[in-house]
Design a protein around this motif. Sequence first.
Motif, PDB file in Angstrom:
ATOM      1  N   UNK A   1       1.058  -1.127   0.026  1.00 58.00           N
ATOM      2  CA  UNK A   1       0.124  -0.145   0.074  1.00 58.00           C
ATOM      3  C   UNK A   1       0.885   1.249   0.065  1.00 58.00           C
ATOM      4  N   UNK A   2       0.610   2.340  -0.532  1.00 54.15           N
ATOM      5  CA  UNK A   2       1.012   3.587  -0.744  1.00 54.15           C
ATOM      6  C   UNK A   2       0.504   4.276   0.624  1.00 54.15           C
ATOM      7  N   UNK A   3       1.363   4.986   1.167  1.00 48.14           N
ATOM      8  CA  UNK A   3       0.986   6.139   2.192  1.00 48.14           C
ATOM      9  C   UNK A   3       1.427   7.547   1.924  1.00 48.14           C
ATOM     10  N   UNK A   4       0.938   8.381   2.165  1.00 48.12           N
ATOM     11  CA  UNK A   4       1.305   9.931   2.189  1.00 48.12           C
ATOM     12  C   UNK A   4       1.491  10.486   3.453  1.00 48.12           C
ATOM     13  N   UNK A   5       2.657  10.954   3.783  1.00 52.40           N
ATOM     14  CA  UNK A   5       2.993  11.303   5.134  1.00 52.40           C
ATOM     15  C   UNK A   5       3.112  13.001   4.956  1.00 52.40           C
ATOM     16  N   UNK A   6       2.546  13.518   6.230  1.00 50.87           N
ATOM     17  CA  UNK A   6       2.769  14.937   6.208  1.00 50.87           C
ATOM     18  C   UNK A   6       3.821  15.072   7.390  1.00 50.87           C
ATOM     19  N   UNK A   7       4.653  16.068   7.287  1.00 54.07           N
ATOM     20  CA  UNK A   7       5.552  16.119   8.304  1.00 54.07           C
ATOM     21  C   UNK A   7       6.292  17.352   8.364  1.00 54.07           C
ATOM     22  N   UNK A   8       6.953  17.762   9.293  1.00 53.93           N
ATOM     23  CA  UNK A   8       7.856  18.974   9.563  1.00 53.93           C
ATOM     24  C   UNK A   8       9.165  18.166   9.554  1.00 53.93           C
ATOM     25  N   UNK A   9      10.199  18.940   8.976  1.00 54.76           N
ATOM     26  CA  UNK A   9      11.585  18.697   8.826  1.00 54.76           C
ATOM     27  C   UNK A   9      12.210  18.364  10.376  1.00 54.76           C
ATOM     28  N   UNK A  10      11.567  19.290  11.076  1.00 51.76           N
ATOM     29  CA  UNK A  10      12.398  19.398  12.509  1.00 51.76           C
ATOM     30  C   UNK A  10      11.271  18.961  13.502  1.00 51.76           C
ATOM     31  N   UNK A  11      11.767  18.062  14.514  1.00 52.46           N
ATOM     32  CA  UNK A  11      10.908  17.597  15.705  1.00 52.46           C
ATOM     33  C   UNK A  11      10.900  18.595  16.697  1.00 52.46           C
ATOM     34  N   UNK A  12      11.562  19.632  16.627  1.00 52.52           N
ATOM     35  CA  UNK A  12      11.883  20.739  17.888  1.00 52.52           C
ATOM     36  C   UNK A  12      11.315  21.874  17.694  1.00 52.52           C
ATOM     37  N   UNK A  13      10.545  22.031  16.353  1.00 58.14           N
ATOM     38  CA  UNK A  13       9.914  23.039  16.166  1.00 58.14           C
ATOM     39  C   UNK A  13       8.554  23.322  16.091  1.00 58.14           C
ATOM     40  N   UNK A  14       7.701  24.369  16.312  1.00 56.41           N
ATOM     41  CA  UNK A  14       6.403  24.095  16.415  1.00 56.41           C
ATOM     42  C   UNK A  14       5.906  24.015  14.941  1.00 56.41           C
ATOM     43  N   UNK A  16       4.113  24.249  11.603  1.00 57.30           N
ATOM     44  CA  UNK A  16       3.459  25.354  10.942  1.00 57.30           C
ATOM     45  C   UNK A  16       2.957  24.964   9.520  1.00 57.30           C
ATOM     46  N   UNK A  17       1.734  25.236   9.042  1.00 53.31           N
ATOM     47  CA  UNK A  17       1.145  24.611   7.914  1.00 53.31           C
ATOM     48  C   UNK A  17       2.001  24.978   6.770  1.00 53.31           C
ATOM     49  N   UNK A  18       2.531  26.088   6.555  1.00 59.09           N
ATOM     50  CA  UNK A  18       3.215  26.457   5.494  1.00 59.09           C
ATOM     51  C   UNK A  18       4.652  25.947   5.297  1.00 59.09           C
ATOM     52  N   UNK A  19       5.026  25.214   6.385  1.00 57.02           N
ATOM     53  CA  UNK A  19       6.291  24.383   6.283  1.00 57.02           C
ATOM     54  C   UNK A  19       6.137  22.933   6.134  1.00 57.02           C
ATOM     55  N   UNK A  20       4.880  22.526   6.120  1.00 52.26           N
ATOM     56  CA  UNK A  20       4.387  20.908   6.055  1.00 52.26           C
ATOM     57  C   UNK A  20       4.892  20.453   4.722  1.00 52.26           C
ATOM     58  N   UNK A  21       5.698  19.362   4.706  1.00 49.66           N
ATOM     59  CA  UNK A  21       6.030  18.682   3.424  1.00 49.66           C
ATOM     60  C   UNK A  21       5.405  17.567   3.545  1.00 49.66           C
ATOM     61  N   UNK A  22       5.308  16.605   2.282  1.00 49.73           N
ATOM     62  CA  UNK A  22       4.826  15.395   2.328  1.00 49.73           C
ATOM     63  C   UNK A  22       5.707  14.522   1.473  1.00 49.73           C
ATOM     64  N   UNK A  23       5.545  13.293   1.719  1.00 51.93           N
ATOM     65  CA  UNK A  23       6.281  12.172   1.050  1.00 51.93           C
ATOM     66  C   UNK A  23       5.575  10.992   0.916  1.00 51.93           C
ATOM     67  N   UNK A  24       5.814  10.041  -0.277  1.00 56.15           N
ATOM     68  CA  UNK A  24       5.067   8.842  -0.308  1.00 56.15           C
ATOM     69  C   UNK A  24       5.913   7.809  -0.079  1.00 56.15           C
TER      70      UNK A  24
END
Length: 69
Positions: A1-14, A16-24
Motif C-alpha cells: 500500500x502507498x501512504x502519504x506522510x505529512x511532516x515537518x522537517x524538525x521535531x523541535x520546532x512548532x 506551521x502549515x506553510x512548512x508542512x512537507x509530504x512524502x510517499x
Amino acid sequence: MIFKVYYQESNTEVPVRENTKTLFIEGESVRDVRSKIADRGFNVEFVQEVTGAHLDYELQNEDYKVLEK
C-alpha cells in the motif's frame, strides 16, 4: 500500500502549515510507515493511505515519488 506522510522537517520546532512537507512511502500499515521513517527526525503530523481516485490524482503530480526504504 502507498501512504502519504505529512511532516515537518524538525521535531523541535512548532508545526506551521506553510512548512508542512509530504512524502510517499510504501508500507503494510501506518505503524510500519512510521517505523520506516522514525530515524529521520521528522515531526510526523499525519499518515494517510492513498488508494483509488486519490492515488490516480497523486500519480499525475510531477513531484510524486515513492520513498523506498
